[in-house]
Design a protein around this motif. Structure first.
Motif, PDB file in Angstrom:
ATOM      1  N   ALA A   1      -1.166   9.956   0.273  1.00 36.11           N
ATOM      2  CA  ALA A   1      -0.760   8.875  -0.295  1.00 36.11           C
ATOM      3  C   ALA A   1      -0.339   9.139  -1.607  1.00 36.11           C
ATOM      4  O   ALA A   1       0.945   9.038  -1.931  1.00 36.11           O
ATOM      5  N   MET A   2      -1.079   9.688  -2.402  1.00 34.97           N
ATOM      6  CA  MET A   2      -0.563   9.868  -3.894  1.00 34.97           C
ATOM      7  C   MET A   2       0.410  10.897  -4.056  1.00 34.97           C
ATOM      8  O   MET A   2       1.429  10.830  -4.676  1.00 34.97           O
ATOM      9  N   MET A   3       0.500  12.238  -3.189  1.00 36.26           N
ATOM     10  CA  MET A   3       1.140  13.005  -3.472  1.00 36.26           C
ATOM     11  C   MET A   3       2.787  12.820  -2.893  1.00 36.26           C
ATOM     12  O   MET A   3       3.722  13.021  -3.503  1.00 36.26           O
ATOM     13  N   GLY A   4       2.714  11.942  -1.732  1.00 35.38           N
ATOM     14  CA  GLY A   4       3.876  11.164  -1.647  1.00 35.38           C
ATOM     15  C   GLY A   4       4.671  10.535  -2.714  1.00 35.38           C
ATOM     16  O   GLY A   4       6.068  10.522  -2.792  1.00 35.38           O
TER      17      GLY A   4
ATOM     18  N   SER B   1     -11.616  18.254   0.789  1.00 35.72           N
ATOM     19  CA  SER B   1     -10.602  17.974   1.850  1.00 35.72           C
ATOM     20  C   SER B   1      -9.787  19.089   2.101  1.00 35.72           C
ATOM     21  O   SER B   1      -8.950  19.423   1.129  1.00 35.72           O
ATOM     22  N   GLY B   2      -9.802  19.721   3.031  1.00 33.78           N
ATOM     23  CA  GLY B   2      -8.751  20.948   3.402  1.00 33.78           C
ATOM     24  C   GLY B   2      -7.441  20.398   3.548  1.00 33.78           C
ATOM     25  O   GLY B   2      -6.584  21.011   2.809  1.00 33.78           O
ATOM     26  N   GLY B   3      -6.904  19.365   4.304  1.00 33.66           N
ATOM     27  CA  GLY B   3      -5.719  19.064   4.232  1.00 33.66           C
ATOM     28  C   GLY B   3      -5.135  18.510   3.131  1.00 33.66           C
ATOM     29  O   GLY B   3      -3.815  18.882   2.767  1.00 33.66           O
ATOM     30  N   GLU B   4      -5.525  17.603   2.676  1.00 29.90           N
ATOM     31  CA  GLU B   4      -5.447  16.959   1.240  1.00 29.90           C
ATOM     32  C   GLU B   4      -5.264  17.979   0.107  1.00 29.90           C
ATOM     33  O   GLU B   4      -4.074  17.921  -0.667  1.00 29.90           O
TER      34      GLU B   4
ATOM     35  N   GLY C   1      -3.636   7.989 -11.780  1.00 30.95           N
ATOM     36  CA  GLY C   1      -3.954   7.862 -10.520  1.00 30.95           C
ATOM     37  C   GLY C   1      -3.401   6.783  -9.840  1.00 30.95           C
ATOM     38  O   GLY C   1      -2.933   5.672 -10.505  1.00 30.95           O
ATOM     39  N   TRP C   2      -3.005   6.885  -8.633  1.00 33.24           N
ATOM     40  CA  TRP C   2      -2.741   5.595  -7.748  1.00 33.24           C
ATOM     41  C   TRP C   2      -3.863   5.068  -6.726  1.00 33.24           C
ATOM     42  O   TRP C   2      -4.519   5.866  -6.107  1.00 33.24           O
ATOM     43  N   PRO C   3      -4.045   3.729  -6.803  1.00 29.72           N
ATOM     44  CA  PRO C   3      -4.919   3.428  -5.721  1.00 29.72           C
ATOM     45  C   PRO C   3      -4.302   3.099  -4.289  1.00 29.72           C
ATOM     46  O   PRO C   3      -2.968   3.303  -4.275  1.00 29.72           O
TER      47      PRO C   3
ATOM     48  N   THR D   1       1.041  -1.278   0.044  1.00 28.00           N
ATOM     49  CA  THR D   1      -0.159  -0.002   0.191  1.00 28.00           C
ATOM     50  C   THR D   1       0.776   1.368  -0.123  1.00 28.00           C
ATOM     51  O   THR D   1       2.112   1.260   0.244  1.00 28.00           O
ATOM     52  N   ILE D   2       0.212   2.413  -0.499  1.00 26.16           N
ATOM     53  CA  ILE D   2       0.930   3.724  -0.286  1.00 26.16           C
ATOM     54  C   ILE D   2       0.204   4.575   0.966  1.00 26.16           C
ATOM     55  O   ILE D   2       0.513   5.658   0.994  1.00 26.16           O
ATOM     56  N   ASP D   3      -0.798   3.807   1.501  1.00 24.05           N
ATOM     57  CA  ASP D   3      -1.418   4.594   2.904  1.00 24.05           C
ATOM     58  C   ASP D   3      -0.711   4.849   3.882  1.00 24.05           C
ATOM     59  O   ASP D   3       0.343   4.144   4.039  1.00 24.05           O
ATOM     60  N   ASN D   4      -0.683   6.026   4.590  1.00 29.16           N
ATOM     61  CA  ASN D   4      -0.031   6.239   5.839  1.00 29.16           C
ATOM     62  C   ASN D   4       1.552   6.173   5.604  1.00 29.16           C
ATOM     63  O   ASN D   4       2.223   5.869   6.354  1.00 29.16           O
ATOM     64  N   GLY D   5       1.826   6.700   4.542  1.00 32.31           N
ATOM     65  CA  GLY D   5       3.223   6.701   4.151  1.00 32.31           C
ATOM     66  C   GLY D   5       3.845   5.649   3.710  1.00 32.31           C
ATOM     67  O   GLY D   5       5.299   5.510   3.463  1.00 32.31           O
ATOM     68  N   ALA D   6       3.299   4.222   3.563  1.00 32.71           N
ATOM     69  CA  ALA D   6       3.837   3.159   3.265  1.00 32.71           C
ATOM     70  C   ALA D   6       4.296   3.242   1.935  1.00 32.71           C
ATOM     71  O   ALA D   6       3.958   3.739   0.976  1.00 32.71           O
ATOM     72  N   THR D   7       5.356   2.573   1.799  1.00 30.94           N
ATOM     73  CA  THR D   7       6.415   2.232   0.346  1.00 30.94           C
ATOM     74  C   THR D   7       7.219   3.248   0.153  1.00 30.94           C
ATOM     75  O   THR D   7       8.360   3.371   0.104  1.00 30.94           O
TER      76      THR D   7
END
Length: 400
Positions: free
Chosen positions: A194-197, A271-274, A173-175, A128-134
């Protein structure tokens, strides 16, 4: 071993010139002796760690895995502790080249834990790329490779790079997970950066920035193409309201690009933060196109329009249990401005949603577990709006 015990030991070793009571000193020294013995055992069992690394690990407080490790001094990445963690990352890496999330990958591993990580079922799991992973693991391996020259870290990075390139949708895009997991996991995911990282990492690779100079030319070209495709989907997914560009949802449908729901409390919204993260990425591009300029102008205007003033968040004891923390909103005219995490599309009203999926207008109206366990507000970037954005407009001669 007990983490507090190691903290005590480290404090003793660093405080030779500090006077302490004799009885306390003796007690701490006895505690340190027992603690170092246990920690040394952990290090001896961590297969990738060589003898020198284990010796250093016995004298250094363990660190936890997070993006903060990317901010260390360059010399640190050649240290035994940095190498030990890099070896851990190679063990955690999936066969497909990616990593899972929410795991302390800096923790010393026993032989049994290493063996479990090498099992086919574990190696074959989704990543996954969630929560900064990968992308975080990849950035770390690149720093350690630059510092040590050890080929295995380069190979681990390149496997991760191939994973990210393969995971990208044709539209750019990225899932959240790849291989694809059905459900909201297959949405294009801006949530939690996630995607921006991924985009930032690939952009740095394509631009030959340190520490990615070792990446071969074909992969750099593929990274550049992926970044261009990613930029295209960012611009196409920016939400329009009454024909006017605004901001982005935390996730978008991977086919239609429409804003999409995720978990029960993460509904279609702006979404404000994203959106702030996307704005910062777009403003860092060299020679922005007219489309990028329009996107930034509209998104900055939107964030400035929806910022919230006169309140701040406060932690208190839960009124029911008197033990768990609760979070409330209090009036404070001096507080810096905030952004809500979610805004209703069309009205720009802040949205607060419990696990029942029901939208509320106030944070106090949802359950305590969600009030205290989720980030409903983020800091508004006054510097971005008042300094960075005007400077960006001057730099690229953007006129009103």
């Amino acid at each position: 071993m007990n983490r507090n015990s190691l903290n005590d030991c480290t404090q003793v070793s660093q405080s030779r010139h500090v006077l302490i009571r004799p009885m306390l000193s003796v007690a701490l020294l006895l505690l340190c002796s027992a603690s170092f013995t246990g920690y040394a055992g952990q290090c001896r069992n961590a297969g990738p760690v060589n003898t020198a690394n284990a010796a250093l690990a016995r004298t250094v407080e363990p660190v936890r895995w997070s993006r903060a490790l990317l901010k260390r001094d360059k010399k640190w990445y050649s240290s035994s502790e940095a190498v030990r963690i890099a070896d851990n990352l190679l063990l955690y890496q999936r066969d497909n080249g990616g990593w899972n999330k929410n795991t302390d990958m800096a923790k010393p591993l026993s032989r049994e834990e290493e063996k479990a990580l090498q099992a086919p079922a574990e190696k074959g799991g989704v990543a996954t790329i969630d929560n900064g992973a990968t992308f975080t693991q990849m950035e770390y391996l690149a720093r350690v490779y630059e510092a040590t020259g050890q080929q295995k870290y380069k190979e681990g990075f390149l496997r991760g790079l191939d994973y990210l390139l393969e995971a990208q949708y044709d539209n750019g895009g990225w899932p959240q997970f790849y291989p694809i997991r059905k459900g909201y996991y297959e949405h294009i995911t801006f949530n939690d950066g996630a995607m921006m990282g991924v985009m930032q990492l690939l952009r740095n690779v394509a631009l030959n920035k340190a520490p990615y100079a070792f990446v071969d030319a074909p992969r750099k070209e593929l990274s550049a193409n992926a970044v261009e495709k990613g930029l295209d989907v960012i611009l196409k997914s920016q939400v329009k309201v009454n024909g006017k560009l605004t901001a982005w949802c935390a996730q978008h449908n991977h086919i239609t690009l429409a804003p999409a729901n995720a978990r029960a409390y993460e509904l279609v919204s702006l979404s404000g933060g994203e959106s702030l993260g996307i704005i910062k990425y777009l403003m860092a591009l060299e020679k922005p196109s007219p489309e990028v300029i329009r996107a930034v102008d509209a998104a900055v205007s939107w964030t400035n329009q929806v910022k919230i003033t006169g309140i701040r968040l406060k932690w208190i004891k839960d009124a029911t249990t008197h033990t768990e923390r609760d979070r409330i909103v209090v009036t404070d005219p001096t507080a810096p401005p905030l952004l809500a995490r979610f805004y209703e599309i069309g009205t720009n009203k802040p949205m607060f949603v419990g696990r029942d999926g029901i939208v509320h207008e106030k944070l106090a109206e949802i359950e305590q577990e969600r009030r205290s366990g989720y980030s409903w507000y983020i800091a508004f970037s006054q510097e971005l709006v008042e300094q960075d954005y005007p400077a960006w407009k001057r730099k690229w001669a953007v006129t009103e």
